[in-house]
Motif scaffolding. Structure first.
Motif, PDB file in Angstrom:
ATOM      1  N   GLU A 268      -5.724 -19.991  12.747  1.00 21.72           N
ATOM      2  CA  GLU A 268      -4.962 -20.723  14.233  1.00 21.72           C
ATOM      3  C   GLU A 268      -4.260 -20.532  14.577  1.00 21.72           C
ATOM      4  OE1 GLU A 268      -6.689 -24.098  14.535  1.00 21.72           O
ATOM      5  OE2 GLU A 268      -9.094 -23.683  14.526  1.00 21.72           O
ATOM      6  N   GLY A 269      -3.136 -20.901  12.958  1.00 20.36           N
ATOM      7  CA  GLY A 269      -1.462 -20.979  13.214  1.00 20.36           C
ATOM      8  C   GLY A 269      -0.991 -19.209  13.180  1.00 20.36           C
ATOM      9  N   ALA A 270      -1.647 -18.227  13.238  1.00 18.28           N
ATOM     10  CA  ALA A 270      -0.997 -17.501  12.802  1.00 18.28           C
ATOM     11  C   ALA A 270      -1.246 -16.449  14.261  1.00 18.28           C
ATOM     12  CB  ALA A 270      -2.066 -16.063  12.149  1.00 18.28           C
ATOM     13  N   GLU A 271       0.228 -15.933  14.676  1.00 19.05           N
ATOM     14  CA  GLU A 271       0.471 -15.110  15.011  1.00 19.05           C
ATOM     15  C   GLU A 271      -0.563 -14.275  16.383  1.00 19.05           C
ATOM     16  OE1 GLU A 271       4.248 -13.252  14.381  1.00 19.05           O
ATOM     17  OE2 GLU A 271       5.443 -14.600  14.817  1.00 19.05           O
ATOM     18  N   ALA A 272      -0.696 -14.047  17.208  1.00 25.59           N
ATOM     19  CA  ALA A 272      -1.691 -13.046  17.847  1.00 25.59           C
ATOM     20  C   ALA A 272      -1.514 -11.660  17.596  1.00 25.59           C
ATOM     21  CB  ALA A 272      -1.821 -13.123  19.360  1.00 25.59           C
ATOM     22  N   GLY A 273      -1.071 -10.980  17.167  1.00 27.72           N
ATOM     23  CA  GLY A 273      -0.804  -9.829  16.870  1.00 27.72           C
ATOM     24  C   GLY A 273      -0.486  -9.393  14.973  1.00 27.72           C
ATOM     25  N   GLU A 274      -0.839 -10.653  13.920  1.00 29.48           N
ATOM     26  CA  GLU A 274      -0.986 -10.218  13.136  1.00 29.48           C
ATOM     27  C   GLU A 274      -2.334  -9.416  12.343  1.00 29.48           C
ATOM     28  OE1 GLU A 274       0.417  -9.976   9.855  1.00 29.48           O
ATOM     29  OE2 GLU A 274       1.548 -12.042  10.455  1.00 29.48           O
ATOM     30  N   THR A 275      -1.330  -8.133  11.253  1.00 24.89           N
ATOM     31  CA  THR A 275      -2.229  -6.904  11.370  1.00 24.89           C
ATOM     32  C   THR A 275      -2.344  -7.266   9.470  1.00 24.89           C
ATOM     33  OG1 THR A 275      -0.832  -5.591  11.075  1.00 24.89           O
ATOM     34  CG2 THR A 275      -2.537  -6.252  13.227  1.00 24.89           C
ATOM     35  N   ARG A 276      -1.706  -8.419   8.769  1.00 22.93           N
ATOM     36  CA  ARG A 276      -2.104  -8.333   7.263  1.00 22.93           C
ATOM     37  C   ARG A 276      -2.513  -9.976   7.021  1.00 22.93           C
ATOM     38  NH1 ARG A 276       4.139  -8.993   6.645  1.00 22.93           N
ATOM     39  NH2 ARG A 276       3.736 -11.156   7.961  1.00 22.93           N
ATOM     40  N   ILE A 277      -2.822  -9.288   5.559  1.00 20.82           N
ATOM     41  CA  ILE A 277      -4.083 -10.015   4.722  1.00 20.82           C
ATOM     42  C   ILE A 277      -3.426 -10.514   3.693  1.00 20.82           C
ATOM     43  CG2 ILE A 277      -5.293 -10.409   6.390  1.00 20.82           C
ATOM     44  CD1 ILE A 277      -7.081  -8.629   4.191  1.00 20.82           C
ATOM     45  N   PHE A 278      -2.852 -11.116   3.131  1.00 20.02           N
ATOM     46  CA  PHE A 278      -3.098 -11.512   1.206  1.00 20.02           C
ATOM     47  C   PHE A 278      -4.324 -11.522   0.774  1.00 20.02           C
ATOM     48  CE2 PHE A 278      -1.694 -14.685  -1.954  1.00 20.02           C
ATOM     49  CZ  PHE A 278      -0.862 -14.136  -2.548  1.00 20.02           C
ATOM     50  N   ILE A 279      -4.871 -11.691  -0.268  1.00 22.28           N
ATOM     51  CA  ILE A 279      -6.140 -11.617  -1.120  1.00 22.28           C
ATOM     52  C   ILE A 279      -5.440 -12.101  -2.548  1.00 22.28           C
ATOM     53  CG2 ILE A 279      -7.601  -9.875   0.309  1.00 22.28           C
ATOM     54  CD1 ILE A 279      -6.817  -7.999  -1.979  1.00 22.28           C
ATOM     55  N   ALA A 280      -6.314 -12.279  -3.025  1.00 25.43           N
ATOM     56  CA  ALA A 280      -5.839 -12.812  -4.760  1.00 25.43           C
ATOM     57  C   ALA A 280      -7.418 -13.546  -5.602  1.00 25.43           C
ATOM     58  CB  ALA A 280      -4.412 -14.395  -4.571  1.00 25.43           C
ATOM     59  N   GLY A 281      -7.065 -13.267  -6.379  1.00 18.40           N
ATOM     60  CA  GLY A 281      -7.817 -13.705  -7.353  1.00 18.40           C
ATOM     61  C   GLY A 281      -8.623 -12.485  -8.103  1.00 18.40           C
ATOM     62  N   PHE A 282      -9.036 -11.667  -7.809  1.00 16.34           N
ATOM     63  CA  PHE A 282      -9.731 -10.324  -8.009  1.00 16.34           C
ATOM     64  C   PHE A 282      -9.495  -9.617  -9.638  1.00 16.34           C
ATOM     65  CE2 PHE A 282      -6.062  -8.020  -5.761  1.00 16.34           C
ATOM     66  CZ  PHE A 282      -5.290  -7.656  -6.866  1.00 16.34           C
ATOM     67  N   ASP A 283     -10.019  -8.918 -10.304  1.00 21.12           N
ATOM     68  CA  ASP A 283     -10.028  -8.945 -11.580  1.00 21.12           C
ATOM     69  C   ASP A 283      -9.384  -8.390 -11.595  1.00 21.12           C
ATOM     70  OD1 ASP A 283     -12.156 -10.200 -12.036  1.00 21.12           O
ATOM     71  OD2 ASP A 283     -13.813  -8.595 -12.897  1.00 21.12           O
ATOM     72  N   SER A 284      -8.111  -8.290 -12.852  1.00 19.82           N
ATOM     73  CA  SER A 284      -6.434  -7.443 -13.239  1.00 19.82           C
ATOM     74  C   SER A 284      -6.493  -5.940 -13.352  1.00 19.82           C
ATOM     75  CB  SER A 284      -5.600  -7.706 -14.333  1.00 19.82           C
ATOM     76  OG  SER A 284      -6.507  -7.845 -15.318  1.00 19.82           O
ATOM     77  N   ASP A 285      -7.882  -5.454 -13.606  1.00 17.54           N
ATOM     78  CA  ASP A 285      -7.698  -4.314 -14.068  1.00 17.54           C
ATOM     79  C   ASP A 285      -8.498  -3.327 -12.925  1.00 17.54           C
ATOM     80  OD1 ASP A 285     -10.302  -5.534 -14.362  1.00 17.54           O
ATOM     81  OD2 ASP A 285     -11.307  -4.632 -16.547  1.00 17.54           O
ATOM     82  N   THR A 286      -9.524  -4.004 -11.628  1.00 17.91           N
ATOM     83  CA  THR A 286      -9.702  -3.893 -10.477  1.00 17.91           C
ATOM     84  C   THR A 286      -8.462  -2.520  -9.103  1.00 17.91           C
ATOM     85  OG1 THR A 286     -10.277  -5.703  -9.896  1.00 17.91           O
ATOM     86  CG2 THR A 286     -10.486  -4.302  -7.778  1.00 17.91           C
ATOM     87  N   THR A 287      -9.375  -1.263  -8.952  1.00 19.07           N
ATOM     88  CA  THR A 287      -8.442  -0.277  -9.045  1.00 19.07           C
ATOM     89  C   THR A 287      -7.843  -0.871  -6.517  1.00 19.07           C
ATOM     90  OG1 THR A 287     -10.203   1.000  -8.031  1.00 19.07           O
ATOM     91  CG2 THR A 287      -9.627   1.089  -9.943  1.00 19.07           C
ATOM     92  N   GLU A 288      -7.008   0.054  -6.910  1.00 15.10           N
ATOM     93  CA  GLU A 288      -7.056  -0.368  -5.662  1.00 15.10           C
ATOM     94  C   GLU A 288      -7.799   0.952  -4.414  1.00 15.10           C
ATOM     95  OE1 GLU A 288      -3.359   2.370  -1.867  1.00 15.10           O
ATOM     96  OE2 GLU A 288      -3.265   1.546  -4.218  1.00 15.10           O
ATOM     97  N   VAL A 289      -8.906   1.396  -5.054  1.00 13.07           N
ATOM     98  CA  VAL A 289      -9.594   2.313  -4.417  1.00 13.07           C
ATOM     99  C   VAL A 289     -10.732   1.656  -4.406  1.00 13.07           C
ATOM    100  CG1 VAL A 289     -11.898   4.331  -4.400  1.00 13.07           C
ATOM    101  CG2 VAL A 289      -9.435   4.191  -5.488  1.00 13.07           C
ATOM    102  N   ALA A 290     -11.068   0.064  -5.204  1.00 15.36           N
ATOM    103  CA  ALA A 290     -12.062  -0.438  -5.414  1.00 15.36           C
ATOM    104  C   ALA A 290     -11.709  -1.808  -3.951  1.00 15.36           C
ATOM    105  CB  ALA A 290     -12.851  -0.915  -6.593  1.00 15.36           C
ATOM    106  N   ILE A 291     -10.659  -2.083  -4.513  1.00 16.36           N
ATOM    107  CA  ILE A 291     -10.097  -2.715  -2.889  1.00 16.36           C
ATOM    108  C   ILE A 291      -9.999  -2.334  -1.743  1.00 16.36           C
ATOM    109  CG2 ILE A 291      -8.126  -4.496  -2.961  1.00 16.36           C
ATOM    110  CD1 ILE A 291      -7.237  -4.363  -5.290  1.00 16.36           C
ATOM    111  N   ARG A 292      -9.833  -1.110  -1.836  1.00 17.86           N
ATOM    112  CA  ARG A 292      -9.921  -0.560  -0.237  1.00 17.86           C
ATOM    113  C   ARG A 292     -11.198  -0.196   0.558  1.00 17.86           C
ATOM    114  NH1 ARG A 292      -6.076   2.079   2.217  1.00 17.86           N
ATOM    115  NH2 ARG A 292      -3.732   1.939   1.582  1.00 17.86           N
ATOM    116  N   GLU A 293     -11.906  -0.238  -0.638  1.00 16.77           N
ATOM    117  CA  GLU A 293     -13.249   0.072  -0.384  1.00 16.77           C
ATOM    118  C   GLU A 293     -14.678  -1.046  -0.019  1.00 16.77           C
ATOM    119  OE1 GLU A 293     -18.401   1.318  -2.437  1.00 16.77           O
ATOM    120  OE2 GLU A 293     -16.249   1.809  -2.857  1.00 16.77           O
TER     121      GLU A 293
END
Length: 542
Positions: A268-293
Motif C-alpha cells: 500500500e505504501g509503495a509507489e504505483a510504478g515500483e517494479t523492484r522487490i527485495f528478497i532474503a532468507g534463501f539458503d546461501s548456496d542457492t544459485t541465481e538460476v534457481a531464484i529466477r525460476e
C-alpha cells in the motif's frame, strides 16, 4: 676499623668445622623440642582478627544448604565434618574437647585460620556433631561456629541454569515448559532473561539439561540455553545446539530485514510504478538460476542483483508482476532449500517516520503506562519491548511519529524522574538536537538534589544512641519480618530505608539499641539463610 676488616675477611674464608658441628647440634635440639611440644605449641601464638572479618569468613563458607540439608545429601558412611569460625588462638585440645561431646574423634586437621576438619569414629557421631554443635561456641571463645558434613566432592546437578527466553516471559510459562522434565521445587529469575530452576532430584536436572537445551517453548521461536548450574562445557557438547543455532540465525536474518509493516502494508505504501522487490532468507548456496525460476511464477524478471548472503533484489517487467511476487511468494521456499523467504517491495528510499524508538524508562515499567504516555501524541497501532529498557512505538501516520519525537523527547513519564530518549527509528542525530533535553536534565538534577536534602534531614531526626543500622537479610524479606525479628531487643519506634537492603531502626532507649547490637548481630531472620549485621548508627554520611 679493625672490626670491620675482620668482618669482611671472615666472609672470604671457609667456616671452621667446629662451627658447622655446633650449628647442626643446635638445630637438632630445636627440632626435638618442637616435636616434644607438639602442634599445641604453634597454637599458643594468637593471630587476632576483627569480629567483622571473622563473621565474613563464616558467611563465605556457608552454602545455600543449611546443615540439616547437608546431612540429607551426604553419603551414609561419611565420618568427616568441617568446622569454621572458632577464635584464631583456639588450641586443638580445646576443639577436641568441645566436639568430643558428640562422639569419639580419630583425626584432627587444621584447614587454615579458624577452620578445621574432624574425623569421627562413626557416621552417627559425625551427624550428631553437626546436629548438636552447629552454631555453638567453644569455651573461652567469642565466636560461634559453622559445623557441616564434608560434601565428599559430590556434585549437585538438580539445579539448571536457563537463558535466552524472551523478555517478559511469565514464570508460569517457564515452569510449564521445564516441568516436562521433572518436579520443580524452586524457581528464581536472575535477570538478563535468565533463571535458575531447581528439580527434586539430580536425575531430573540432568534430564532437563539434556532434553531441553537448544529447544524452544511452545509458541516461541527463541531457542533456550539450558545447562546444569556451573557446568560451562555443557553448552558446547549438546547435540541439538548446532541445528538450533542455524535455525535461530536464519530467522534473525529475516527479522532484521523485516519491519513492523507486513507485506500487504508495504504494498500500500509503495509507489504505483515500483517494479523492484527485495528478497532474503534463501539458503546461501542457492544459485541465481534457481531464484529466477522460483520467482518467474509471478511474472517476467528483467534484472537480478545479489545484495549479500541470502539477499537479492529482483526487477520485474511490470509493477503488477512485482506486487504479485510479494503477495504470492512471501514465506515460500525455493525447491531444495531448507529456509523460507521474506519478500517485500523496495521502499524506493521513502523514509518511514511513524515508528519511534524509545529508551531510558525504568526497568519494570508496564506497557500500559508507556502506551498512555506516548498515546498523547497520536494513535498507537503497535508496541514492542526491545529489552534493555527500550521499545518501538508505531503510530498510525508519519505525522504522529514525528510529533511524538519532537514533543516527548527529553520528557519524563508522570511520577518518574527519568527523562526519555525518543527519536524516529534510525534517526541517530535526533537525540542530540532535541531542545527539551537540557531543561529536562536540569529539572531531574533539581529534583534529586531536593530529595537528597529531605533524606539528610530525615536522617538527622534519628538519635544516634537509640538507632542501629541493619542489613544482610535475604532478598524479598519484608520490613515487617525485619521489625519483628529486631523487636526482640526492644520497642522499635521508627524506621528508615537507607538503600535497597539497609535500614535504620530507632529504639525507645539507648539500652535497647545496645541490646540489639549485642544480641542480634550475626543472627538469622526466620526463613532466611543469611546472617544479619546490626551495628551502631554513627549519623548521616558515616
Amino acid at each position: 676499623m679493625a672490626f670491620s676488616r675482620g668482618t669482611h675477611a671472615w666472609h672470604g674464608r671457609r667456616r671452621p668445622r667446629g662451627t658447622l658441628l655446633l650449628r647442626d647440634s643446635l638445630l637438632a635440639v630445636a627440632l626435638s623440642c618442637l616435636h616434644f611440644l607438639g602442634t599445641d605449641f604453634v597454637a599458643w601464638f594468637p593471630s587476632p582478627q576483627t569480629a567483622r572479618r571473622a563473621l565474613h569468613e563464616v558467611r563465605s563458607l556457608a552454602t545455600s544448604e543449611a546443615s540439616s540439608q547437608t546431612l540429607e545429601g551426604s553419603e551414609a558412611g561419611e565420618t568427616r565434618i568441617f568446622i569454621a569460625g572458632f577464635d584464631s588462638d583456639t588450641t586443638e585440645v580445646a576443639i577436641r574437647e568441645h566436639f568430643a561431646k558428640a562422639g569419639s574423634i580419630v583425626e584432627f586437621k587444621a584447614k587454615g585460620k579458624s577452620q578445621a576438619r574432624l574425623t569421627f569414629s562413626s557416621a552417627a557421631a559425625a551427624k550428631n556433631a553437626v546436629a548438636s554443635l552447629n552454631g555453638t561456641t567453644i569455651a573461652g571463645n567469642n565466636r560461634w561456629m559453622l559445623v557441616k558434613m564434608m560434601d565428599n566432592n559430590l556434585k549437585r546437578t538438580n539445579v539448571i541454569y536457563v537463558s535466552g527466553f524472551a523478555l517478559g516471559t511469565a514464570e508460569t510459562t517457564l515452569r510449564a515448559h521445564f516441568g516436562t522434565a521433572g518436579s520443580i521445587v524452586d524457581f528464581k529469575f536472575l535477570g538478563n532473561r535468565s533463571a535458575l530452576v531447581t528439580y527434586s532430584s539430580n536425575e531430573e536436572g540432568i534430564s532437563a539439561a539434556a532434553s531441553l537445551h537448544g529447544k524452544s517453548m511452545a509458541g516461541a521461536d527463541r531457542w533456550l540455553a539450558v545447562k546444569v548450574e556451573g557446568d560451562s562445557k555443557f553448552a558446547t557438547t549438546n547435540p541439538g545446539k548446532a541445528e538450533a543455532e542455524t535455525a535461530r540465525r536464519a530467522l534473525h536474518e529475516v527479522r532484521s530485514l523485516a519491519t513492523s509493516e507486513a507485506s500487504s502494508q508495504t504494498l500500500e505504501g509503495a509507489e504505483a510504478g515500483e517494479t523492484r522487490i527485495f528478497i532474503a532468507g534463501f539458503d546461501s548456496d542457492t544459485t541465481e538460476v534457481a531464484i529466477r525460476e522460483h520467482f518467474a511464477k509471478a511474472g517476467s524478471i528483467v534484472e537480478f542483483k545479489a545484495k549479500g548472503k541470502s539477499q537479492a533484489r529482483l526487477t520485474f517487467s511490470s509493477a503488477a508482476a512485482a506486487k504479485n511476487a510479494v503477495a504470492s511468494l512471501n514465506g515460500t521456499k525455493i525447491a531444495g532449500n531448507n529456509r523460507w523467504m521474506f519478500v517485500k517491495m523496495m521502499d524506493n528510499n521513502l523514509k518511514r517516520t511513524n515508528v519511534i524508538y524509545v529508551s531510558g524508562f525504568a526497568l519494570g515499567t508496564a506497557e500500559t503506562t508507556l502506551r498512555a504516555h506516548f498515546g498523547t501524541a497520536g494513535s498507537i497501532v503497535d508496541f514492542k519491548f526491545l529489552g534493555n529498557r527500550s521499545a518501538l512505538v508505531t503510530y498510525s501516520s508519519n505525522e504522529e511519529g514525528k510529533s511524538a519525537a519532537a514533543s516527548l523527547h527529553g520528557k519524563s513519564i508522570a511520577g518518574a524522574d527519568r527523562w526519555l530518549a525518543v527519536k524516529v527509528e534510525g534517526d541517530s542525530k535526533f537525540a542530540t538536537t532535541n531542545p527539551g533535553k537540557a531543561e529536562a536534565v536540569a529539572e531531574i538534577k533539581k529534583t534529586k538534589k531536593a530529595n537528597k536534602s529531605k533524606n539528610v534531614a530525615a536522617l538527622k531526626a534519628f538519635p544516634k544512641e537509640k538507632t542501629v543500622v541493619v542489613w544482610g537479610w535475604d532478598s524479598g524479606t519484608k520490613l515487617a519480618a525485619i521489625q519483628e525479628h529486631c523487636g526482640k531487643a526492644g520497642s522499635i519506634v521508627d524506621s528508615h530505608r537507607l538503600s535497597t537492603n539497609v535500614f535504620l531502626l530507632a529504639y525507645s532507649s539507648s539500652e535497647e539499641a545496645a541490646t540489639a547490637v549485642a544480641s542480634l548481630n550475626g543472627t538469622t531472620i526466620q526463613g532466611n539463610s543469611r546472617f544479619l549485621s546490626v551495628k551502631n548508627y554513627e549519623g548521616p554520611g558515616r
